[in-house]
Design a protein around this motif. Structure first.
Motif, PDB file in Angstrom:
ATOM      1  N   HIS A 245      36.512  79.388  57.857  1.00  0.00           N
ATOM      2  CA  HIS A 245      37.756  80.101  57.587  1.00  0.00           C
ATOM      3  C   HIS A 245      38.433  79.532  56.354  1.00  0.00           C
TER       4      HIS A 245
ATOM      5  N   LYS B  31      49.774  85.063  60.131  1.00  0.00           N
ATOM      6  CA  LYS B  31      49.493  84.263  58.941  1.00  0.00           C
ATOM      7  C   LYS B  31      50.740  83.554  58.435  1.00  0.00           C
ATOM      8  N   ASP B  32      51.896  84.172  58.660  1.00  0.00           N
ATOM      9  CA  ASP B  32      53.131  83.563  58.167  1.00  0.00           C
ATOM     10  C   ASP B  32      53.586  82.442  59.076  1.00  0.00           C
TER      11      ASP B  32
ATOM     12  N   THR C 166      46.730  74.715  55.941  1.00  0.00           N
ATOM     13  CA  THR C 166      48.067  75.018  56.473  1.00  0.00           C
ATOM     14  C   THR C 166      48.811  73.738  56.825  1.00  0.00           C
TER      15      THR C 166
ATOM     16  N   ALA D 184      46.019  81.989  64.325  1.00  0.00           N
ATOM     17  CA  ALA D 184      45.756  82.507  62.978  1.00  0.00           C
ATOM     18  C   ALA D 184      46.010  84.013  62.884  1.00  0.00           C
TER      19      ALA D 184
END
Lengths: 405, 430
Positions: free
Chosen positions: B161, A314-315, B422, A311
């Motif tokens: 998170h 971030k990209d 994500t 993490a």
């Protein structure tokens, strides 16, 4: 010219012909001088000239040539003596250096000298050739050819007058060999023994012809690219001959083995830490970022970058970059990675980690995978850095608004 | 075809494929599909089917969208990922990692406004809303079930998170409470009210107070949708005078107040205040159990960017909606439960270093909320992530055949870093 010929034949009967030629030349020279001043005169005999200077001038020319010879010989001798002096100095200096470093002077070789100089005279100059060096005089001073002609002025090499005797001599040799092989072939055909030679054809696998620079160095002559191409063509023709195996030694002299880049690197062995785990460390750089990566073998795919996990990036592009070496060697969930990185931005940091990771992984994979990593470009440091801004421009390439007038 | 329509069409196709398993298996095996006569009433579905038949028998389509037997062997996506019990009350830890389907009426009623854009888009495409049963939500439901409602309200906070699944856990809890007929006071995202672009009005009742008429009206509608039946039952216990001509007598059903607020935006914020007062009273009288669910409660205590007409900064204490919901967080009432999430995105930009409750709530918020039950929402475990990928694969969301092989899955998991949000993003672009 006809008139001059008549005068020549008149003179020839009396004196030594060569001397006459010399005398003739002199007159020609003086005539040309006269011509320069605007007075036109045909070639005059020396008889017109003041008799006292006649003998002087002939002697001068012969003297001049032999003088040239002498000077040449002197220069060659001076050069040789200079080289010998340098070699002596070098040898003595080598022994002194060995003493300074506290090593055995007798077994002190060039590698040791390089190391010593690097230690004693450290230099931060980027140009390696500008740094202090101590090399053998043969490497420092350019090689010169031996005396090209003897005292009588007759050249030693039969191709001297081409201007590049070594080069043309070499081509000639190759072609002579080719002709010889042709003759041998004809003989064999005559005797019906050609069938035996079928299997003996020469294939030079993994070999390349020596390159331009090496050839120039070998022949000590300036070889132009066209001449080099010609040389390669001729050599190749010889190689393609059926009986070229007979000249294998000669051909190998002008070829070099092509090695895969990975054979140049030695594979670093993994280290073992206090817990008994195998690990390997590597560093990497990209732009202004520096990364140190430790890869532990037999892991479960845990990644830690500056204390955080993936993490940290971030990209998704950055994560893909880290995925690349792992995926190529199929080690995504088989190794643990601990990375520290500082400097630069996200992209630079990613590149640095990727390079370090690829290098570290080399210890745990076989040579095939290392080769694949190398071919993928993962083992090469990306040399690109930010281009400097130039004065008078807003940026590195950006120019002020262009106005037609 | 614009994007929304395309998604809908794809969703329809996916739905049809899912429902007609024969079609699915033949697609997957790569065999040619004979013309299927399917009884479908809707005209769109029939035409879609006809379209599909021609498309699906096309070689290119089949090559791209079918897994060969070989690839099927290599895939790890052979888990059972569905839970067939759709009542959250029956969910136990044994069903951890499985997806249960929220019935579409419940979804439209309770969860429609509760969720973020990513999940709502997913719901549209997959034509179903499936929530994963995860430990934090189960824990919270357990607390609610076992809490002593006679005592002052217990407060609990989901934290974690970004993208870990706090809002989804809250939705799970919401669904449970709605099924148990609790009155739900759900505030989807109070931090929305702190933005500068909100339309503000000066409160007619209190000097210095700032109203948010449109936001209050929006919330009233949401409240109404969630609790229509209960609001019709309950009546207000006090009478309220709004203006010279408008007033509400005691005894009118609460839903009238809601409707009044919806029609008269000027008084909407005060309607909210009034309703909350009534709700609290009813809870204390043991008439109804109340669940207060606030997503991003730290938005009630963070910096406010609103400005008055005189270009003066508005203090968050002076926003009426914020005051109302802050009152609900106090422990001066019982027969209820307060479930919140603290989200790093609900705080001001300057206070986004940490995702823990103490940091995000700030001094003031923490003093109000303390003591609370903190429940951490972690990122996916291995079991959960494979379950999620099974679900995506089943929904044909992972379309590339390599995405279903072991190697592909490893890649997806690596890139997503086990983060649910994500993962959804990574799968949506592959």
């Amino acid at each position: 010219m006809a008139a001059s010929m008549q005068t020549f034949s008149r003179v020839c009967s009396t004196k030594h012909p060569i001397k006459e030629l010399i005398r003739w030349q002199i007159t020609k020279c003086s005539a040309l001088d006269r011509h320069k001043n605007g007075v036109h005169t045909s070639c005059r005999l020396l008889a017109d000239v003041i008799p006292e200077t006649f003998e002087q001038k002939t002697e001068n020319k012969a003297e001049k040539i032999s003088k040239a010879m002498r000077l040449y010989m002197e220069r060659a001798k001076n050069y040789n003596s200079m080289i010998d002096k340098e070699i002596d100095e070098y040898e003595v200096g080598k022994r002194h250096l060995a003493n300074i470093m506290g090593e055995d002077p007798d077994s002190f070789n060039q590698d040791d000298i390089d190391r010593a100089i690097k230690y004693l005279l450290p230099s931060g100059l980027f140009e390696k050739r500008a740094r202090p060096q101590m090399k053998h005089p043969y490497e420092v001073f350019p090689q010169r050819k031996e005396a090209l002609f003897g005292k009588d002025g007759r050249p030693h090499h039969y191709q001297f007058y081409t201007g590049k005797p070594n080069y043309h001599g070499l081509l000639h040799d190759i072609n002579m060999k080719y002709e010889h092989l042709n003759a041998t072939e004809t003989e064999l055909y005559k005797n019906g023994k050609m069938a035996e030679e079928e299997d003996k054809k020469l294939f030079l696998h993994g070999f390349q012809w020596i390159d331009h620079k090496t050839l120039t160095k070998q022949l000590i002559e300036e070889i132009s690219p066209q001449e080099y191409n010609r040389f390669v063509l001729v050599l190749h023709r010889l190689l393609k001959h059926k009986l070229s195996y007979k000249e294998e030694e000669f051909l190998l002299k002008y070829s070099k083995k092509v090695m895969t880049m990975s054979q140049f690197r030695s594979i670093e062995k993994p280290l073992i830490d206090s817990d008994g785990r195998e690990y390997s460390e590597a560093t990497g750089r990209r732009k202004t970022s520096n990364a140190t990566v430790t890869v532990y073998n037999n892991g479960s795919g845990q990644i830690s970058i500056n204390g955080q996990d993936l993490a940290y990036f971030k990209d998704i592009h950055q994560r893909e970059q880290l995925l690349f070496p792992l995926q190529l060697v199929n080690k995504i969930d088989k190794v643990d990675i601990v990375a520290t990185v500082e400097g630069g931005g996200s992209s630079g940091q990613t590149g640095a980690i990727r390079l370090a990771l690829a290098h570290a992984l080399c210890s745990f994979v076989d040579t095939d995978s290392i080769e694949r990593l190398r071919l993928a470009g993962l083992l090469t440091k990306d040399p690109r850095t930010r281009e400097r801004k130039k004065p008078g421009q807003p940026g590195a390439r950006k120019k002020p608004t262009w106005k037609r007038r | 075809m614009d994007a929304l329509l395309r998604m809908q069409v794809l969703g329809r196709i996916g739905n049809i494929i899912y429902r007609h398993s024969q079609l699915k298996t033949t697609l997957l095996s790569g065999r040619k599909i004979p013309y299927l006569r399917l009884h479908s009433k809707s005209f769109t579905e029939k035409s879609l089917l006809r379209c599909m038949n021609s498309v699906v028998n096309n070689d290119v389509f089949r090559r791209t969208y079918s897994i060969t037997a070989e690839q099927n062997e290599h895939t790890s996506l052979t888990f059972a990922f569905r839970c067939h019990d759709n009542n959250p009350a029956n969910h136990t830890i044994d069903q951890e990692g499985l997806f249960y389907t929220v019935p579409s009426e419940d979804y439209k009623r309770y969860l429609h406004k509760a969720i973020n854009t990513e999940f709502s888009a997913q719901v549209k495409v997959f034509a179903e809303s499936c929530i994963m049963i995860r430990k934090p939500a189960l824990e919270m439901i357990d607390y609610i079930r076992n809490s002593d409602l006679n005592r002052p309200v217990a407060r609990a906070i989901f934290y974690g998170h970004t993208g870990a699944g706090k809002t989804m856990s809250l939705c799970h809890v919401l669904h449970y409470c709605s099924k148990e007929n609790w009155l739900i006071v759900h505030v989807p995202w109070p931090a929305k009210w702190n933005k500068r672009n909100r339309e503000i009005a000066v409160s007619p009742f209190k000097e210095g107070r700032i109203d948010l008429p449109l936001d209050a009206a929006e919330w009233l509608l949401h409240f109404r949708t969630q609790n229509t039946d209960l609001l019709k039952e309950l009546t207000c216990q006090f009478s309220y005078t709004w203006s010279k001509r408008e007033s509400t007598e005691s005894g009118t059903p609460l839903i009238d107040i809601v409707d009044f607020g919806l029609s008269r935006n000027k008084f909407a914020s005060d309607c909210v205040g009034v309703l909350m007062k009534e709700v609290k009273k009813y809870a204390c009288d043991k008439r109804v159990k109340v669940l207060v669910a606030i997503d991003g409660v730290n938005g009630l205590y963070s910096q406010c960017a609103l400005k008055t007409e005189e270009k003066e900064n508005v203090l968050i204490e002076n926003v009426s909606l914020v005051r109302t919901f802050r009152k609900l967080l106090n422990t001066d009432w019982s027969n209820g439960f307060v479930v919140c999430t603290v989200d790093i995105n609900a705080s001001h930009y300057s206070t986004r270093e940490n995702h823990t409750p103490r940091y995000l709530l700030g001094k003031q918020g923490f003093e109000v909320m303390d003591p609370f039950i903190p429940v951490q929402v972690p990122i996916y475990t291995d079991k959960e992530i494979y379950s999620c990928l099974c679900y995506y694969s089943d929904r044909n969301w992972i379309q590339h055949p390599n995405g279903k092989t072991d190697e592909g899955l490893k890649e997806i998991i690596f890139l997503s870093n086990h983060n649910p949000y994500t993962l959804a993003r990574v799968c949506s672009s592959r």
